[in-house]
Write an enzyme that holds these catalytic residues in place. Structure first.
Site, PDB file in Angstrom:
ATOM      1  N   HIS A  48       0.838  -1.108   0.018  1.00 41.80           N
ATOM      2  CA  HIS A  48      -0.017   0.013  -0.010  1.00 41.80           C
ATOM      3  C   HIS A  48       0.825   1.193   0.072  1.00 41.80           C
ATOM      4  O   HIS A  48       1.099   1.754   1.013  1.00 41.80           O
ATOM      5  CB  HIS A  48      -0.894  -0.147   1.160  1.00 41.80           C
ATOM      6  N   PHE A  49       1.304   1.626  -1.001  1.00 46.22           N
ATOM      7  CA  PHE A  49       1.326   1.173  -2.333  1.00 46.22           C
ATOM      8  C   PHE A  49       2.997   0.998  -2.690  1.00 46.22           C
ATOM      9  O   PHE A  49       3.793   1.988  -2.354  1.00 46.22           O
ATOM     10  CB  PHE A  49       0.770   2.238  -3.351  1.00 46.22           C
TER      11      PHE A  49
END
EC number: 4.2.1.59
Length: 146
Positions: A48-49
């Site tokens: 993420h991410f």
């Protein structure tokens, strides 16, 4: 002030799901202020991410809920109980939280009676609001049979 070890003696959360590093202020049954030091080593940043790590908003809300739980579970009648979500109201995300940020977590009870409560919660970074809203919760006795 409460250390991480003291927090773990109040709420059941443990790594990697304990999202409070310390409690700066607490008034049992009324309010609490906590800190989460966000590091690149957080497990959620792996996905993420990749290349653009951002703390998931739901985990900011969870950190706020854990902060509120500390205040609720410090009351004598709630010791040994489990704090659980019963609702999230009007939550707004206003700023991304990234590695290196220090997340200040504030929870102030608006209502708390018979183990049910509602709290105003605010998460800030350097005085800038990252998330704010209201959460509802209950303190349940896990030893009682249904």
């Amino acid at each position: 002030m409460l250390t991480n070890v003291e927090i773990q003696n109040i709420i059941p959360h443990k790594y990697p799901f304990l999202l409070i590093d310390k409690i700066l202020e607490v008034e049992p049954g009324k309010r609490a202020v906590g800190i989460k030091n966000v590091t690149i080593n957080e497990p959620f940043f792996q996905g993420h991410f990749p290349g653009n790590p951002i703390m998931p908003g739901v985990l900011i809300v969870e950190a706020l809920a854990q902060t509120a739980c500390v205040a609720g579970l410090m009351l004598e009648e709630n010791k040994g109980k489990l704090g659980v979500f019963t609702g999230i109201e009007s939550m707004k995300f206003r700023r991304q939280v990234v590695p290196g940020d220090t997340l200040r977590l504030e929870a102030e009870f608006l209502a708390f009676k018979l183990g049910m409560g509602k709290a105003k919660v605010v998460a800030t970074v350097d005085g800038e609001v990252a998330a704010e809203g209201q959460i509802k919760f209950a303190m349940i006795d896990t030893n009682k049979k249904a």
